[in-house]
Structures are given as C-alpha cells and as structure tokens.
Design an enzyme around this catalytic site. Structure first.
Site, mmCIF file in Angstrom:
data_model
loop_
_atom_site.group_PDB
_atom_site.id
_atom_site.type_symbol
_atom_site.label_atom_id
_atom_site.label_comp_id
_atom_site.label_asym_id
_atom_site.label_seq_id
_atom_site.Cartn_x
_atom_site.Cartn_y
_atom_site.Cartn_z
ATOM 1 C CG ASP A 43 -0.363 -0.034 2.520
ATOM 2 O OD1 ASP A 43 0.874 -0.189 2.607
ATOM 3 O OD2 ASP A 43 -1.099 0.093 3.523
ATOM 4 C CB SER A 44 4.576 1.727 -0.045
ATOM 5 O OG SER A 44 4.838 0.629 -0.888
ATOM 6 C CG ASP A 82 0.433 -4.053 2.093
ATOM 7 O OD1 ASP A 82 0.543 -4.958 2.949
ATOM 8 O OD2 ASP A 82 1.289 -3.162 1.918
ATOM 9 C CE LYS A 112 3.181 -6.018 3.826
ATOM 10 N NZ LYS A 112 2.777 -4.837 4.624
ATOM 11 C CD GLU A 114 0.819 -1.522 7.933
ATOM 12 O OE1 GLU A 114 0.507 -0.709 8.834
ATOM 13 O OE2 GLU A 114 1.269 -1.171 6.836
ATOM 14 C CD GLU A 181 8.189 -0.463 7.285
ATOM 15 O OE1 GLU A 181 7.221 -1.153 6.921
ATOM 16 O OE2 GLU A 181 8.411 0.693 6.859
HETATM 17 O O1 KIV Z 1 3.698 -1.113 1.543
HETATM 18 C C1 KIV Z 1 4.830 -1.640 1.421
HETATM 19 O O2 KIV Z 1 5.504 -1.501 0.393
HETATM 20 C C2 KIV Z 1 5.332 -2.432 2.539
HETATM 21 C C3 KIV Z 1 6.763 -2.840 2.534
HETATM 22 C C4 KIV Z 1 7.648 -1.669 2.696
HETATM 23 C C5 KIV Z 1 7.044 -3.906 3.502
HETATM 24 O O3 KIV Z 1 4.584 -2.719 3.433
#
Ligand code: KIV
Length: 263
Positions: A43-44, A82, A112, A114, A181
């Site tokens: 989600d970055s 994510d 994924k 968090e 992280e």
């Molecule tokens: O959103 C993302 O790219 C991430 C990674 C940096 C682990 O969660």
C-alpha cells in the site's frame, strides 16, 4: 516461491527470501525475469506512485487495480497484496469479505496485514477460509499517527517485548511469514530465531530470513533515501539524462532519425 510451504522450506534450509514491493505491470515483469522470490503489492503505492503523505487513503479497489497489473506482469511469481487501512480493522467478517475480494479480483496468492495481538482473530478467520496471510510488525505505516511518525520501533525494553510477543501471536494465528520493519537488528535476529515462520526485514538488519525493498527506492528514483535503502542504480539521474537528450534531439530535429521513420 510457488506456495506458502516454500517460504517455510526456505527458512528450514537457510535460503534467504527476496521480496520486492512494486505496483505496475512493467516493474513486476522485470522482477519475475530477475528471479525475485515474491512480489508485494504494497500500500506504499499511495505514497510512491500517487504522491500521498501516508498510506491511509489507499482503497481496496486501488490495491486490486495494482494487484491485477502486477499479476499480468508476473504470472509465475508468488504475489502478496496489502490490505489497506480500515479494510480489516473493523471486524474479522469485514476483513474476510475484503480479503476474499482482493484474492478473487487480483489473483494474488496471499494478503498482508499490519499489527499484532489486536488482529490475531482476523488472521485466524482469513487463514481458516483458505487465505494465506503475511503479518507485519515493528513500524506499521498504517498506524503512523498513533506511532507519532515514521520512527524506528522496539527501542525500549517494553516495546521490544511487545513486538516479540506480537510476532509470536501472528505465527500462532496462522501467518506464514512476517515483515519486520524499522527495528534494531538484534531485535530482528531474536524474533527470527524465536519464530518457525520466516521473517522478511526492511530496515531490520541482515539477520532476518529475507529482505524486502520498494522497487522505486532501490532504483534510486527519489532524491533522498532512508538509511536502510541501498540505491542499486541512480534511476532518476538516468531518466533525467534520457529525457534531456530526447528534448534536445527533438528541438534540434535530430529525432526521429531515418531508422525511426516509416517509408
Ligand atoms: O507497503 C509496502 O511496500 C510495505 C513494505 C515496505 C514492507 O509494506
């Protein structure tokens, strides 16, 4: 990696896992051709691709859009998508609905999430429905406002204990791997030894079972990089040179040349 069992096997056999966070057809295609073990559609994307200040505004639909593009670019790679902010925190039932939608529509292999203890029930729910889940502890960017910024986590004894406990709870809930992280490397090492599932580090030193970097960071597209990023190529500089050359050649009538012209 073909499936989640390959992640566990890699840990058993002490083979390091490579994961790249990326969001497009073309970068996913390069990752697959380079033999990267796993692609994370992070989600970055909201910050890296859309210029947002945080990952919080990213939606399920946006993750699906990018997940589909990545799947088209990397048809044979294990892909994790994510779950964005507030798509899994409200209730395990809502998380299951959203995770199911992401899996069905992006054709990814896993999702994924968090967090630690507070999402254990959610992970159990997803796993019992056949959805593989990767966990993520330490600096969890979706909690940036609660954490007070993008800071290294696990610096106090209390914080260390909580992160270790959370990582173990994720494993017990059924997660097949966990991202660590921005934590001190000795803490990442301790968690890596303590868990049976693999740890994948970012800003967590080199004792984890694998490493993840954001494609655009490692390719040097941004002016500044955090300490944990290695810039494998100066992408911005290369692209700037190409664009300036294109601009000059067009203005001077050099491009397109004979070889780029239809007869
Ligand atoms: O959103 C993302 O790219 C991430 C990674 C940096 C682990 O969660």
């Amino acid at each position: 990696m073909k499936n989640i069992h390959d992640f566990l096997k890699a840990k058993e056999e002490k083979r390091k896992i490579t994961m790249i966070s990326t969001y497009e057809y073309w970068s996913a295609k390069i990752c697959e051709e380079a033999g990267i073990d796993c692609i994370l559609v992070g989600d970055s994307v909201g910050m890296v691709d859309a210029g947002l200040k945080t990952t919080l505004p990213v939606t399920v639909e946006e993750m699906i859009y990018h997940g589909r593009a990545v799947r088209r670019g990397a048809p044979n790679t294990f892909i994790v998508v994510d779950m964005p902010f507030m798509s899994y925190q409200v209730s395990p039932e809502e998380a299951l609905k959203n995770a199911g939608k992401i899996m069905k529509e992006s054709c990814c292999n896993a999702v994924k999430v968090e967090g630690g203890e507070e999402i254990a029930k959610t992970i159990e729910k997803l796993v019992s429905a056949g959805i593989p889940v990767m966990g993520h502890v330490g600096l969890t960017p979706q909690s940036v406002h609660a954490l007070g910024g993008y800071k290294v986590q696990g610096k106090t004894e209390e914080d260390r204990k909580r992160i270790i406990k959370d990582a173990k709870i994720l494993e017990q809930a059924g997660a097949f791997a966990v991202v660590l992280e921005a934590v001190p490397s000795d803490l990442a090492e301790e968690i890596t030894e303590f868990l049976d599932i693999p740890t994948i580090g970012i800003g967590a030193g080199n004792k984890t079972d694998g490493q993840v970097l954001v494609f655009h960071d490692m390719m040097g597209f941004f002016d500044k990089s955090p300490k944990f990023v290695k810039r494998y190529v100066e992408g911005k500089k290369l692209f700037m040179e190409a664009l300036k050359q294109f601009s000059n050649e067009v203005k001077e009538g050099i491009f397109p040349g004979e070889e780029h012209t239809y007869k």
